[in-house]
Scaffold this active site. Structure first.
Site, mmCIF file in Angstrom:
data_model
loop_
_atom_site.group_PDB
_atom_site.id
_atom_site.type_symbol
_atom_site.label_atom_id
_atom_site.label_comp_id
_atom_site.label_asym_id
_atom_site.label_seq_id
_atom_site.Cartn_x
_atom_site.Cartn_y
_atom_site.Cartn_z
ATOM 1 N N THR A 73 0.828 -1.207 0.000
ATOM 2 C CA THR A 73 0.000 0.000 0.000
ATOM 3 C C THR A 73 0.859 1.253 0.000
ATOM 4 O OG1 THR A 73 -1.735 -1.183 1.188
ATOM 5 C CG2 THR A 73 -1.817 1.218 1.276
ATOM 6 N N GLN A 180 0.765 -9.301 -6.568
ATOM 7 C CA GLN A 180 0.247 -10.664 -6.723
ATOM 8 C C GLN A 180 1.097 -11.510 -7.672
ATOM 9 O OE1 GLN A 180 -2.149 -12.199 -5.039
ATOM 10 N NE2 GLN A 180 -2.929 -10.433 -3.928
ATOM 11 N N SER A 203 5.217 -6.689 -2.163
ATOM 12 C CA SER A 203 4.916 -6.845 -0.742
ATOM 13 C C SER A 203 5.344 -8.237 -0.287
ATOM 14 C CB SER A 203 3.409 -6.652 -0.517
ATOM 15 O OG SER A 203 3.079 -6.911 0.831
ATOM 16 N N ALA A 204 5.860 -8.327 0.938
ATOM 17 C CA ALA A 204 6.410 -9.605 1.418
ATOM 18 C C ALA A 204 5.341 -10.595 1.868
ATOM 19 C CB ALA A 204 7.392 -9.350 2.568
ATOM 20 N N CYS A 329 -10.280 -6.201 1.292
ATOM 21 C CA CYS A 329 -10.625 -4.838 1.661
ATOM 22 C C CYS A 329 -12.097 -4.539 1.433
ATOM 23 C CB CYS A 329 -9.782 -3.849 0.867
ATOM 24 S SG CYS A 329 -8.063 -4.312 0.854
HETATM 25 C C1 LIG Z 1 -2.140 -7.074 -0.893
HETATM 26 C C2 LIG Z 1 -2.010 -6.127 -2.046
HETATM 27 C C3 LIG Z 1 -1.561 -4.813 -1.854
HETATM 28 C C4 LIG Z 1 -1.293 -4.241 -0.490
HETATM 29 O O1 LIG Z 1 -0.101 -4.714 0.078
HETATM 30 P P1 LIG Z 1 0.089 -4.551 1.678
HETATM 31 O O2 LIG Z 1 1.504 -4.996 1.881
HETATM 32 O O3 LIG Z 1 -0.917 -5.452 2.312
HETATM 33 O O4 LIG Z 1 -0.118 -3.123 1.997
HETATM 34 C C5 LIG Z 1 -1.420 -4.006 -2.959
HETATM 35 N N1 LIG Z 1 -1.698 -4.455 -4.182
HETATM 36 C C6 LIG Z 1 -2.134 -5.715 -4.412
HETATM 37 C C7 LIG Z 1 -2.410 -6.155 -5.801
HETATM 38 C C8 LIG Z 1 -2.310 -6.594 -3.352
HETATM 39 O O5 LIG Z 1 -2.762 -7.814 -3.574
#
Ligand SMILES: *Cc1c(COP(=O)(O)O)cnc(C)c1O
Length: 393
Positions: A73, A180, A203-204, A329
């Site tokens: 995010t 993703q 994102s990890a 979300c």
């Molecule tokens: C989960 C997700 C995010 C957000 O990542 P966070 O680390 O949870 O803030 C952003 N973009 C996509 C496509 C996601 O699946």
């Protein structure tokens, strides 16, 4: 409750034992602040920089292009706000897609209220962004194009290389949210067709790493200003003491995810196909959403007509099965998913949609059990549904 069958890996994944082990010293003995000059600080600094180097190598990028953030995010927010602030003199127009993750979508909606111009490019019925429409939307004031690498609700892979080339030929900054895709499809940032990718969010916690750590890849030469000010961290692009354990855990998670990427993806798509076949053959009035081939290996999104997604989720949960309706979300809103709406799926069908997102712990037996439970759950819910035609019972 019986054994848990976790089919919500697109929402989050469990931390792998290897990542957990790698992180442990950095919660205790190795507690130094990487900005400190003494040896405790320098040990932490060298751990962070070695993790950054390894991650850069995995993505075929330069370590100076890897900026750690607090997650996907924040990476998305930094990409959008940072680009707009750095390119104010050039214009105020953003192009994005109608199926972005909320981290990009609501950021753009907020900016539209602040006077920025936003074009939301439509997608086809399989969820693929219309590149011809995207090209038509380009103006001389366009300063950012943001289109996700793959969609988190239906798994559709986007024509990112094509869009990157369009953006590059117009000199427009291009951002892609690849949260993703990481660990499921190959990402080589040195590839000629991806040279137009200026910014990429990762994102990890979607790849068996820890929560609260992400990356914004910023290609050398990209104009971007910080969003968060303070010390000189992250090449002055993101102030704040580094999340040292998180960074170490992220590097380990990427290493594991990429080591077996092809084999893992094959295994996941095999399981996904097994579930899809069982669900569509055993249950009437089901529709699979997304693209038949251009898709992530681990996501199955299906609409069960005449029933509500919420009811399906809660009933499956009573069997120990965790699934979600679209994105995590939106789990508290009654609006149909913006992604399914953009794919022209009618609201009454979208309301009965479920996302099954598979991961490392899943087995063929899990798929079969899930399909069997779904047969019972859907029949039960349709029996109570005033809109279900009696023939479907
Ligand atoms: C989960 C997700 C995010 C957000 O990542 P966070 O680390 O949870 O803030 C952003 N973009 C996509 C496509 C996601 O699946």
């Amino acid at each position: 409750m019986s054994k848990t069958i976790y089919l919500d890996h697109s929402a989050t994944t469990p931390l792998s034992a290897e990542a957990f082990e790698a992180m442990k010293p950095y919660w205790s003995d190795e507690f130094g602040n990487p900005s400190s000059l003494h040896h405790k600080g320098q040990q932490a600094r060298s751990a962070v920089e070695s993790a950054r180097q390894r991650i850069a190598d995995f993505l075929r990028a330069d370590p100076k292009e890897i900026i750690f953030t607090s997650g996907g995010t924040e990476a998305d927010n930094l990409a959008v706000f940072g680009t707009l602030n750095a390119n104010k003199a050039k214009g105020n127009h953003i192009i994005t897609s109608s199926i972005e993750h909320h981290a990009v979508l609501t950021t753009c909606q907020h900016l539209a209220k602040q006077g920025f111009e936003v074009t939301y490019v439509p997608v086809d019925k399989c969820g693929i962004v219309d590149v011809a429409e995207l090209k038509k939307a380009i103006r001389k004031e366009t300063i950012l194009i943001s289109v996700m690498h793959s969609n988190n609700e239906v798994g559709t892979l986007q024509p990112v290389a094509e869009i990157a080339q369009v953006a590059q030929s117009h000199g427009i900054t291009f951002h892609t949210d690849a949260v993703q895709s990481l660990g499921k499809v190959k990402i080589d940032l040195s590839a000629p067709e991806l040279q137009g990718v200026n910014l990429m969010s990762l994102s990890a916690h979607k790849i068996y790493g820890p929560k609260g750590i992400g990356i914004l890849y910023i290609r050398k030469g990209t104009k971007i200003t910080p969003v968060q000010y303070g010390g000189h961290h992250e090449f002055r692009r993101r102030a704040g003491t580094e999340n040292v354990p998180g960074i170490i855990g992220f590097a380990k998670a990427i290493e594991i995810a990429l080591a077996d990427l092809e084999a893992n993806s094959r295994k996941l798509s095999g399981l996904r196909d097994r579930l899809e076949k069982a669900v569509t053959s055993k249950i009437p009035d089901v529709q699979v959403n997304g693209h038949p081939t251009q898709r992530l290996p681990n996501i199955l999104n299906a609409s069960f007509k005449y029933v509500e997604g919420e009811g399906i989720i809660l009933n499956l949960d009573s069997y120990g099965i965790c699934v979600s309706s679209g994105s995590a979300c939106t789990s508290e809103s009654l609006e149909p998913s913006h992604v399914l709406s953009a794919m022209c799926i009618p609201p009454e069908v979208a309301h009965g949609s479920i996302r099954f997102s598979l991961g490392a712990s899943n087995t063929e037996a899990d798929m079969d059990f899930t399909a069997d439970c779904l047969v019972k759950v859907i029949a039960r819910l349709r029996e109570m549904s005033p809109i279900a035609p009696k023939k479907t019972l």
